[in-house]
Design an enzyme around this catalytic site. Structure first.
Site, PDB file in Angstrom:
ATOM      1  N   ASP A  30       7.899   0.353   2.096  1.00 35.70           N
ATOM      2  CA  ASP A  30       6.598   0.975   1.829  1.00 35.70           C
ATOM      3  C   ASP A  30       6.098   1.686   3.085  1.00 35.70           C
ATOM      4  O   ASP A  30       5.941   1.068   4.138  1.00 35.70           O
ATOM      5  CB  ASP A  30       5.611  -0.117   1.406  1.00 35.70           C
ATOM      6  N   ASP A  31       5.845   2.989   2.954  1.00 34.42           N
ATOM      7  CA  ASP A  31       5.330   3.800   4.074  1.00 34.42           C
ATOM      8  C   ASP A  31       6.261   3.779   5.285  1.00 34.42           C
ATOM      9  O   ASP A  31       5.807   3.818   6.436  1.00 34.42           O
ATOM     10  CB  ASP A  31       3.940   3.321   4.507  1.00 34.42           C
ATOM     11  N   CYS A  70       2.220   6.046  -3.181  1.00 38.66           N
ATOM     12  CA  CYS A  70       2.918   4.862  -3.701  1.00 38.66           C
ATOM     13  C   CYS A  70       3.215   4.884  -5.196  1.00 38.66           C
ATOM     14  O   CYS A  70       4.370   4.816  -5.620  1.00 38.66           O
ATOM     15  CB  CYS A  70       2.122   3.599  -3.368  1.00 38.66           C
ATOM     16  N   ARG A  74       6.971   5.286  -7.151  1.00 38.76           N
ATOM     17  CA  ARG A  74       7.592   4.149  -7.825  1.00 38.76           C
ATOM     18  C   ARG A  74       7.915   4.468  -9.278  1.00 38.76           C
ATOM     19  O   ARG A  74       8.932   4.025  -9.819  1.00 38.76           O
ATOM     20  CB  ARG A  74       6.665   2.936  -7.723  1.00 38.76           C
ATOM     21  N   LYS A 124       5.757  -5.571  -4.388  1.00 37.79           N
ATOM     22  CA  LYS A 124       4.659  -4.675  -4.749  1.00 37.79           C
ATOM     23  C   LYS A 124       5.020  -3.851  -5.978  1.00 37.79           C
ATOM     24  O   LYS A 124       5.895  -2.994  -5.924  1.00 37.79           O
ATOM     25  CB  LYS A 124       4.354  -3.760  -3.561  1.00 37.79           C
ATOM     26  N   HIS A 126       2.585  -1.962  -8.290  1.00 39.93           N
ATOM     27  CA  HIS A 126       1.746  -0.770  -8.155  1.00 39.93           C
ATOM     28  C   HIS A 126       1.974   0.271  -9.239  1.00 39.93           C
ATOM     29  O   HIS A 126       1.857   1.483  -9.014  1.00 39.93           O
ATOM     30  CB  HIS A 126       1.915  -0.145  -6.769  1.00 39.93           C
ATOM     31  N   SER A 151      -1.151  -2.535  -4.194  1.00 42.13           N
ATOM     32  CA  SER A 151      -1.007  -2.520  -2.743  1.00 42.13           C
ATOM     33  C   SER A 151      -1.843  -3.625  -2.103  1.00 42.13           C
ATOM     34  O   SER A 151      -2.967  -3.901  -2.529  1.00 42.13           O
ATOM     35  CB  SER A 151      -1.444  -1.159  -2.199  1.00 42.13           C
ATOM     36  N   HIS A 230       3.660  -1.166   4.960  1.00 37.47           N
ATOM     37  CA  HIS A 230       2.329  -0.642   4.656  1.00 37.47           C
ATOM     38  C   HIS A 230       1.262  -1.350   5.492  1.00 37.47           C
ATOM     39  O   HIS A 230       1.380  -2.535   5.794  1.00 37.47           O
ATOM     40  CB  HIS A 230       2.048  -0.828   3.161  1.00 37.47           C
ATOM     41  N   ASP A 282       9.319   4.473  -0.265  1.00 35.93           N
ATOM     42  CA  ASP A 282       8.537   5.180  -1.284  1.00 35.93           C
ATOM     43  C   ASP A 282       7.950   6.493  -0.789  1.00 35.93           C
ATOM     44  O   ASP A 282       7.757   7.420  -1.559  1.00 35.93           O
ATOM     45  CB  ASP A 282       7.420   4.284  -1.837  1.00 35.93           C
ATOM     46  N   ASN A 283       7.629   6.592   0.478  1.00 37.41           N
ATOM     47  CA  ASN A 283       7.091   7.830   1.057  1.00 37.41           C
ATOM     48  C   ASN A 283       7.071   7.696   2.572  1.00 37.41           C
ATOM     49  O   ASN A 283       7.419   6.645   3.117  1.00 37.41           O
ATOM     50  CB  ASN A 283       5.687   8.142   0.533  1.00 37.41           C
ATOM     51  N   LYS A 303       2.881  10.871   5.402  1.00 40.20           N
ATOM     52  CA  LYS A 303       2.361  10.476   4.100  1.00 40.20           C
ATOM     53  C   LYS A 303       1.299  11.455   3.593  1.00 40.20           C
ATOM     54  O   LYS A 303       0.494  11.971   4.356  1.00 40.20           O
ATOM     55  CB  LYS A 303       1.770   9.069   4.191  1.00 40.20           C
TER      56      LYS A 303
END
Length: 500
Positions: A30-31, A70, A74, A124, A126, A151, A230, A282-283, A303
């Site tokens: 994540d991130d 996010c 996903r 997660k 989301h 999140s 994240h 994810d990003n 992001k």
């Protein structure tokens, strides 16, 4: 039987695979930025297990997510479809969101279950909670789920412990809603979630799931969308203070340790040679958090932007004895994971418009990717504006550029929230092989070769946008605070009484 499938059968015979159907472990950070892992060049990240995974597998240099946020990212990963088709736009889902990933969308888990797979998700989600758990993983093809349904910053966190012995979470996160819950299947197990022991709970869950499936000689799919890295970062006692990179590095180390534990579990269960492990994010990094926000390496911005730093991700494919170690510069995407898994499992594809391509040629024989283009939507897609950017081969065209709050604080003013939406006609064109940082747009004047590239890009753009049917926006269904999960639903006053 096609050539790829036949090759896999031969490999299985050579390496004594337990079944023709491989197992799949899908790891989703994540991130995490393109430059955050040791194997991608970061000088102080401590990621020995991911580095080992990369050294023994295939490391991608040109791998993309579909959104720099996010929830939409996903949705695309699990369905093989751009988020605009499924309606997971604009922005992200919240604890009280009425919408979620529509139940008529087909996830990877729903592709695999009919052909005999055990399926589980941890971490997660989301992709929505909804009334009575309408959109939880257990309603989307997963037999089991353990995790936080959105999140972990989408709840008050200032009085929670993020690092031992009692270091409070940095920042305040969201206020005015319930503390984040840890859910098992559709029931709240803990509220608020215990960050210090959360990763241990995931490790136990994964170990039990893998061992049970292996004992039953059943192929399995484990999806682990991690909360790391994240913001706010957290880590238990085994990782806290052990990295050279502060809280972000400790969180990354804990993620890495969980992945190492998963690999050991696969080996002990005797299924390591029949398991494809895929890792990506994810990003891109939340640069506005500065040293707590990750790093995009040589790529531009992060992001919430459609620059490379927002959507080009680290990615690793590992399959002991089957995938030859190395590096590939072939273009690929999270969209390609569903059709690839379906092909390897012998499962039919869902009868819908897919945006992904089977990449077994890339994985098993280091062949060419079937993906020629990648489309870039902003986190707030607009039918009238359409695509913000498009990559075709090594060239990327920007039709619109815009900075973002989550990519602010960098010296590059193009990344800042103050960099307003700007249309480019003709589009800015970059050669991503020569200029991955997107610093030097190519001139169109006196360059007939670039004019030809632009003509091809515009043709591909027109064809794609003609095929795009925007699904009903799930975010525009609004929010209802009564939908936020509470382990004591009859208690008052909410949200403060939701503790168990």
């Amino acid at each position: 039987m096609d050539n790829i499938r036949l090759a896999y059968v031969i490999i299985c015979l050579l390496y004594s695979c337990s079944a023709l159907q491989p197992n799949f472990v899908l790891l989703f950070a994540d991130d995490l930025g393109f430059g955050d892992l040791g194997c991608y060049g970061h000088p102080s990240s401590l990621t020995p297990n991911l580095d080992r995974l990369a050294a023994g597998g295939l490391r991608f240099t040109d791998f993309y997510c579909t959104s720099a946020a996010c929830s939409p990212s996903r949705a695309s990963l699990l369905t093989g479809r751009y988020q605009t088709r499924s309606g997971i736009y604009p922005g992200v889902l919240y604890p009280g969101s009425r919408g979620g990933l529509p139940l008529n969308e087909t996830t990877i888990a729903e592709v695999l279950k009919p052909v005999g797979y055990a399926t589980a998700a941890m971490g997660k989600w989301h992709l929505g909670l909804g009334a009575n758990g309408t959109f939880l993983p257990t309603r989307q093809g997963f037999d089991q789920y353990l995790g936080i349904p959105y999140s972990h910053d989408q709840g008050p966190c200032h009085n929670l412990t993020c690092f031992p012995p009692d270091v409070k979470c940095f920042g305040t996160c969201d206020v005015g809603t319930v503390t984040v819950p840890l859910m098992h299947n559709e029931n709240i197990k803990q509220q608020p979630a215990d960050f210090l022991n959360l990763e241990g709970a995931y490790r136990d869950f994964a170990t039990n799931f893998i061992n049970t499936a292996a004992k039953n000689k059943q192929p399995f799919f484990l999806y682990y969308p991690s909360h790391h890295t994240h913001y706010p970062q957290y880590a238990g006692k085994e990782a806290a203070g052990r990295s050279l990179r502060g809280p972000f590095g400790d969180a990354l180390l804990e993620l890495d340790s969980t992945i190492g534990n998963l690999m050991i579990t696969l080996e002990k269960a005797g299924v390591i040679n029949n398991t494809l492990v895929l890792f990506t994010s994810d990003n891109g990094p939340e640069l506005m958090r500065m040293s707590r926000g990750g790093h995009s390496g040589p790529l531009k911005c992060g992001k919430a932007t459609t620059y490379e730093g927002g959507m080009r991700e680290p990615a690793i494919a590992h399959w002991a004895g089957t995938i030859r170690p190395g590096v590939t510069h072939e273009m690929a995407s999270t969209l390609d994971i569903l059709p690839t898994i379906a092909a390897l499992a012998g499962a039919p594809l869902p009868p819908v418009m897919l945006d992904g391509f089977d990449m077994t040629d890339v994985l098993l024989s280091r062949g060419n990717s079937k993906r020629e283009a990648m489309m870039f939507y902003p986190i707030y897609p607009n039918k009238a504006l359409g695509l913000f950017a498009l990559r075709l081969g090594k060239y990327k065209a920007h039709f619109y550029t815009q900075g973002a709050y989550k990519s602010s604080t960098t010296p590059d003013q193009d990344c800042s929230e103050h960099a307003a939406l700007k249309a480019h006609d003709p589009p800015l064109i970059f050669d991503l092989e020569a200029d991955p940082s997107e610093r030097y747009p190519l001139p169109l004047k006196e360059r007939p070769d670039i004019q030809t590239v632009l003509e091809r890009i515009m043709k591909v753009k027109a064809q794609f946008e003609a095929s795009m049917v925007f699904g009903q926006s799930q975010m525009e269904k609004g929010r209802d605070p009564n939908l936020a999960p509470c382990c004591n639903p009859e208690c008052t006053p909410k949200p403060g009484c939701c503790h168990c």
